[in-house]
Motif scaffolding. Structure first.
Motif, PDB file in Angstrom:
ATOM      1  N   MET A   1      22.754  29.785 -18.014  1.00 15.08           N
ATOM      2  CA  MET A   1      22.283  29.815 -16.650  1.00 15.08           C
ATOM      3  C   MET A   1      21.720  31.200 -16.320  1.00 15.08           C
ATOM      4  O   MET A   1      22.251  32.214 -16.749  1.00 15.08           O
ATOM      5  CB  MET A   1      23.417  29.475 -15.693  1.00 15.08           C
ATOM      6  CG  MET A   1      23.960  28.078 -15.899  1.00 15.08           C
ATOM      7  SD  MET A   1      22.639  26.875 -15.737  1.00 15.08           S
ATOM      8  CE  MET A   1      23.533  25.417 -15.470  1.00 15.08           C
ATOM      9  N   LEU A   2      20.659  31.219 -15.572  1.00 11.28           N
ATOM     10  CA  LEU A   2      20.036  32.476 -15.165  1.00 11.28           C
ATOM     11  C   LEU A   2      20.836  33.108 -14.021  1.00 11.28           C
ATOM     12  O   LEU A   2      21.359  32.404 -13.164  1.00 11.28           O
ATOM     13  CB  LEU A   2      18.605  32.219 -14.685  1.00 11.28           C
ATOM     14  CG  LEU A   2      17.625  31.710 -15.728  1.00 11.28           C
ATOM     15  CD1 LEU A   2      16.327  31.284 -15.055  1.00 11.28           C
ATOM     16  CD2 LEU A   2      17.347  32.774 -16.761  1.00 11.28           C
ATOM     17  N   PRO A   3      20.898  34.426 -13.988  1.00 14.26           N
ATOM     18  CA  PRO A   3      21.584  35.077 -12.876  1.00 14.26           C
ATOM     19  C   PRO A   3      20.707  35.086 -11.622  1.00 14.26           C
ATOM     20  O   PRO A   3      19.493  35.296 -11.712  1.00 14.26           O
ATOM     21  CB  PRO A   3      21.823  36.500 -13.384  1.00 14.26           C
ATOM     22  CG  PRO A   3      20.753  36.719 -14.403  1.00 14.26           C
ATOM     23  CD  PRO A   3      20.457  35.362 -15.006  1.00 14.26           C
ATOM     24  N   GLU A   4      21.293  34.834 -10.468  1.00 17.16           N
ATOM     25  CA  GLU A   4      20.673  34.969  -9.152  1.00 17.16           C
ATOM     26  C   GLU A   4      19.577  33.959  -8.814  1.00 17.16           C
ATOM     27  O   GLU A   4      19.203  33.809  -7.669  1.00 17.16           O
ATOM     28  CB  GLU A   4      20.123  36.388  -8.942  1.00 17.16           C
ATOM     29  CG  GLU A   4      21.190  37.468  -9.029  1.00 17.16           C
ATOM     30  CD  GLU A   4      20.625  38.843  -8.831  1.00 17.16           C
ATOM     31  OE1 GLU A   4      19.641  38.996  -8.097  1.00 17.16           O
ATOM     32  OE2 GLU A   4      21.175  39.772  -9.439  1.00 17.16           O
ATOM     33  N   ILE A   5      18.995  33.301  -9.802  1.00 23.14           N
ATOM     34  CA  ILE A   5      17.904  32.361  -9.554  1.00 23.14           C
ATOM     35  C   ILE A   5      18.023  31.234 -10.579  1.00 23.14           C
ATOM     36  O   ILE A   5      18.470  31.464 -11.699  1.00 23.14           O
ATOM     37  CB  ILE A   5      16.534  33.078  -9.645  1.00 23.14           C
ATOM     38  CG1 ILE A   5      15.388  32.171  -9.216  1.00 23.14           C
ATOM     39  CG2 ILE A   5      16.295  33.623 -11.021  1.00 23.14           C
ATOM     40  CD1 ILE A   5      14.031  32.896  -9.122  1.00 23.14           C
ATOM     41  N   ASP A   6      17.641  30.036 -10.227  1.00 27.90           N
ATOM     42  CA  ASP A   6      17.688  28.978 -11.237  1.00 27.90           C
ATOM     43  C   ASP A   6      16.288  28.762 -11.816  1.00 27.90           C
ATOM     44  O   ASP A   6      15.298  29.305 -11.344  1.00 27.90           O
ATOM     45  CB  ASP A   6      18.296  27.687 -10.682  1.00 27.90           C
ATOM     46  CG  ASP A   6      17.438  26.987  -9.637  1.00 27.90           C
ATOM     47  OD1 ASP A   6      16.230  27.244  -9.570  1.00 27.90           O
ATOM     48  OD2 ASP A   6      17.993  26.169  -8.885  1.00 27.90           O
ATOM     49  N   GLY A   7      16.234  27.974 -12.869  1.00 26.23           N
ATOM     50  CA  GLY A   7      14.975  27.734 -13.568  1.00 26.23           C
ATOM     51  C   GLY A   7      13.912  27.094 -12.701  1.00 26.23           C
ATOM     52  O   GLY A   7      12.717  27.367 -12.858  1.00 26.23           O
ATOM     53  N   TYR A   8      14.333  26.262 -11.772  1.00 25.23           N
ATOM     54  CA  TYR A   8      13.369  25.600 -10.893  1.00 25.23           C
ATOM     55  C   TYR A   8      12.672  26.627  -9.992  1.00 25.23           C
ATOM     56  O   TYR A   8      11.468  26.561  -9.778  1.00 25.23           O
ATOM     57  CB  TYR A   8      14.052  24.533 -10.040  1.00 25.23           C
ATOM     58  CG  TYR A   8      14.811  23.508 -10.852  1.00 25.23           C
ATOM     59  CD1 TYR A   8      14.176  22.741 -11.826  1.00 25.23           C
ATOM     60  CD2 TYR A   8      16.159  23.302 -10.648  1.00 25.23           C
ATOM     61  CE1 TYR A   8      14.870  21.802 -12.571  1.00 25.23           C
ATOM     62  CE2 TYR A   8      16.862  22.356 -11.383  1.00 25.23           C
ATOM     63  CZ  TYR A   8      16.210  21.617 -12.347  1.00 25.23           C
ATOM     64  OH  TYR A   8      16.897  20.692 -13.080  1.00 25.23           O
ATOM     65  N   GLU A   9      13.456  27.580  -9.469  1.00 26.89           N
ATOM     66  CA  GLU A   9      12.863  28.625  -8.627  1.00 26.89           C
ATOM     67  C   GLU A   9      11.947  29.517  -9.458  1.00 26.89           C
ATOM     68  O   GLU A   9      10.865  29.906  -9.015  1.00 26.89           O
ATOM     69  CB  GLU A   9      13.960  29.477  -7.986  1.00 26.89           C
ATOM     70  CG  GLU A   9      14.738  28.780  -6.897  1.00 26.89           C
ATOM     71  CD  GLU A   9      15.815  29.690  -6.337  1.00 26.89           C
ATOM     72  OE1 GLU A   9      15.466  30.668  -5.647  1.00 26.89           O
ATOM     73  OE2 GLU A   9      16.997  29.415  -6.610  1.00 26.89           O
ATOM     74  N   LEU A  10      12.388  29.867 -10.659  1.00 27.57           N
ATOM     75  CA  LEU A  10      11.581  30.702 -11.540  1.00 27.57           C
ATOM     76  C   LEU A  10      10.250  30.030 -11.853  1.00 27.57           C
ATOM     77  O   LEU A  10       9.201  30.679 -11.904  1.00 27.57           O
ATOM     78  CB  LEU A  10      12.347  31.010 -12.832  1.00 27.57           C
ATOM     79  CG  LEU A  10      11.650  31.905 -13.845  1.00 27.57           C
ATOM     80  CD1 LEU A  10      11.322  33.261 -13.252  1.00 27.57           C
ATOM     81  CD2 LEU A  10      12.521  32.058 -15.091  1.00 27.57           C
ATOM     82  N   LEU A  11      10.281  28.735 -12.033  1.00 31.99           N
ATOM     83  CA  LEU A  11       9.073  27.970 -12.316  1.00 31.99           C
ATOM     84  C   LEU A  11       8.034  28.137 -11.195  1.00 31.99           C
ATOM     85  O   LEU A  11       6.842  28.235 -11.465  1.00 31.99           O
ATOM     86  CB  LEU A  11       9.413  26.494 -12.516  1.00 31.99           C
ATOM     87  CG  LEU A  11       8.271  25.559 -12.882  1.00 31.99           C
ATOM     88  CD1 LEU A  11       7.633  25.959 -14.195  1.00 31.99           C
ATOM     89  CD2 LEU A  11       8.773  24.127 -12.948  1.00 31.99           C
TER      90      LEU A  11
END
Length: 159
Positions: A1-11
């Protein structure tokens, strides 16, 4: 899991700049996969996965985006992977199928020590059964055809 942000937000940050995206995630639910793909991911791979599958998917993605390099170069030799042709200093060099495959493998692994067994198995697609001169003779022909005496070396180690 990414810290502070999830993959959907990063996308959301990555897609506007046109970067292809493959999700590599532990989230294996069908709803997670659908969400990732609908938000704009190009592919979705669930952990654990085989590295070969990941590489194949990356290559397919690069082909779709037209970013795959179809030419290899080393020194004054150019290899066209699509037409399977080789030129040295702009002049065509005739190679057999196995010489071509061997050359590609050597260029793709330049400056890397390769075990002869693995090199043989990769190029010939069959198990290495021991003392064969096939690889040696193909290397000799490549050296001669490309004038590469200073580029291809065998190192022998006896244990």
């Amino acid at each position: 899991m990414l810290p502070e942000i999830d993959g959907y937000e990063l996308l959301e940050y990555v897609k506007p700049i046109g970067t292809p995206v493959i999700f590599l995630t532990a989230k294996s639910g069908i709803d997670d996969r659908i969400k990732g793909l609908k938000l704009g991911a190009d592919d979705y791979i669930v952990k654990p996965f085989q590295i070969g599958e990941l590489l194949a998917r990356v290559e397919a993605l690069l082909r779709r985006y037209g970013k795959i390099n179809n030419k290899l170069t080393f020194a004054d030799v150019e290899v066209d992977m699509v037409s399977r042709t080789v030129s040295k200093g702009g002049k065509p060099v005739e190679l057999t199928v196995k010489e071509f495959d061997l050359l590609v493998e050597l260029i793709q692994n330049k400056n890397v020590a390769l075990y002869r067994e693995k090199l043989y198995e990769k190029v010939w697609g069959e198990p290495y059964v021991g003392d064969t001169r096939t690889l040696d003779s193909h290397i000799q022909r490549l050296r001669r055809k490309l004038s590469w005496d200073n580029y291809i070396f065998f190192i022998y180690i006896w244990l």
